[in-house]
Design a protein around this motif. Sequence first.
Motif, PDB file in Angstrom:
ATOM      1  N   TRP A 137      -4.742  -6.605  -4.972  1.00 60.32           N
ATOM      2  CA  TRP A 137      -5.578  -6.152  -3.865  1.00 60.32           C
ATOM      3  C   TRP A 137      -5.593  -7.189  -2.743  1.00 60.32           C
ATOM      4  O   TRP A 137      -5.683  -8.373  -3.031  1.00 60.32           O
ATOM      5  N   PRO A 138      -5.517  -6.784  -1.455  1.00 57.11           N
ATOM      6  CA  PRO A 138      -5.495  -5.419  -0.940  1.00 57.11           C
ATOM      7  C   PRO A 138      -4.103  -4.873  -0.593  1.00 57.11           C
ATOM      8  O   PRO A 138      -3.994  -3.777  -0.058  1.00 57.11           O
ATOM      9  N   THR A 139      -3.049  -5.628  -0.893  1.00 56.67           N
ATOM     10  CA  THR A 139      -1.717  -5.188  -0.476  1.00 56.67           C
ATOM     11  C   THR A 139      -1.068  -4.219  -1.454  1.00 56.67           C
ATOM     12  O   THR A 139      -0.072  -3.574  -1.120  1.00 56.67           O
ATOM     13  N   SER A 140      -1.593  -4.129  -2.674  1.00 61.82           N
ATOM     14  CA  SER A 140      -1.089  -3.181  -3.666  1.00 61.82           C
ATOM     15  C   SER A 140      -2.242  -2.353  -4.213  1.00 61.82           C
ATOM     16  O   SER A 140      -3.248  -2.907  -4.651  1.00 61.82           O
ATOM     17  N   THR A 141      -2.100  -1.035  -4.189  1.00 62.27           N
ATOM     18  CA  THR A 141      -3.132  -0.153  -4.721  1.00 62.27           C
ATOM     19  C   THR A 141      -2.548   1.241  -4.934  1.00 62.27           C
ATOM     20  O   THR A 141      -1.658   1.666  -4.199  1.00 62.27           O
ATOM     21  N   TYR A 142      -3.046   1.939  -5.941  1.00 57.51           N
ATOM     22  CA  TYR A 142      -2.693   3.338  -6.150  1.00 57.51           C
ATOM     23  C   TYR A 142      -3.590   4.264  -5.333  1.00 57.51           C
ATOM     24  O   TYR A 142      -3.366   5.467  -5.297  1.00 57.51           O
ATOM     25  N   GLY A 143      -4.616   3.705  -4.687  1.00 55.23           N
ATOM     26  CA  GLY A 143      -5.555   4.533  -3.934  1.00 55.23           C
ATOM     27  C   GLY A 143      -5.161   4.702  -2.490  1.00 55.23           C
ATOM     28  O   GLY A 143      -4.199   4.100  -1.997  1.00 55.23           O
ATOM     29  N   ASN A 144      -5.924   5.548  -1.797  1.00 51.61           N
ATOM     30  CA  ASN A 144      -5.784   5.657  -0.353  1.00 51.61           C
ATOM     31  C   ASN A 144      -7.128   5.339   0.274  1.00 51.61           C
ATOM     32  O   ASN A 144      -8.073   4.949  -0.413  1.00 51.61           O
TER      33      ASN A 144
END
Length: 423
Positions: A298-305
């Motif tokens: 986080w915050p550059t990698s996430t499965y969310g939008n």
Amino acid sequence: MAYRAISLFTPKGMLVLGACVVALSSPALCADVEEVGLRPVPVADAPYSFDSAEQHDIRVQVIARGLAHGYSLAFLPGGDALIVERGARLRLLRGATSAKPELLPTAIAGVPDYSVQDHLHPDDVLGIQDIALHPQFASNGLIYFTYNKPITFDAKAGRLTVSSILASARLDGMRLTSVKDIMVGEPVIGAGGSRIQFGADGVVFVSVGALSTGDIMSAQRLDNIYGKVLRLRLDGSIPADNPFFGRKGARAEILTYGHRDPLGLAIDPRSGALIASEHGPQGGDELNHIQPGRNYGWPTSTYGNEYGGSPLPHAPVAPGTQGPMMTWLPAIAPAGIAFYDATRFAHWKNNLFIASARRGQINGTGAIIRVVFNDKLQELRQEVLLDSLHQRFKDIRQGPDGLLYALTDEADSIVVRLAPSAE
């Protein structure tokens, strides 16, 4: 109406926040994202009957009500329980494991109180957060708790700066005494939640959420405690085998980094692995195996939008980051977690239980999520429990009687007990 910030980076170094785009160094002024939900359902004192896929015929009963925004539940050796009303008070539920528990009307004294505070912003989270008993509580009476302390007022931001702190204290009847800060975070704008978990080797783990506004990349830096899981000895000293111990410019307490909002910690009874639940943004909630020195993205990698709606990132697990054990799409807003290792629920042995506040951004859809793992901590199946109560569940604990107890986060929070109907 409310908005939540955070998500994706554009090629020009901008960050998309809900319904706006701002420079990374600038405060965001975003349009509100409307929250929607189901109508509340009154929860009766009479027992409810539920079925489960493997442990059939469950009886669920309210054993306490009238709490304000419950956050944490901890059992005392004799069957009483401590309950945190987040940011406000510490309450005692007398005889929590008995047939007739009693929530004492007077709060436990000695808890840091910031209920009267100038310049308080709606998104500022102050006061007590999590609580846990020292492993030798029966002999020393020590408890540990986290709290957010206001430090000063930042006139430019129009917000308080706040430090997240781990403290110890002695529980003396209805009062905390000998309160001592043993880990103090940097003063920041936008400090959030935290959790405590004791390890088997004389250490304590503390998870601290990333900043909700301002310096969003702080979760990727090692010079602060935010967006991290920390590891300390019980006296607050720092183990020399921590991964960043002795590194110049790094907080030596850091065990892992790159977390968004890790609001649940538990240790797997079979493997001893430390597991954390973590809020993603809109979607992308995670369950993570905490491994020393790893970057969880986080915050550059996430499965969310983002909360305003946007495409998913192209690389949810970027090179050099640790991917999650599990993700939830849509989100379940996970908080407290507990592995079940008693015998009253024979078919739930070693299952993980997760307190879920809501599903898919719909208020009134909270539940308890039960996850079954194999012996390699790989998911076999999961089940949604108690969703018909329409509560925001915040914590779940195994009681000393081998039953399960869940706490909700509402203006009128409740504690429920789960027991086999046949007993």
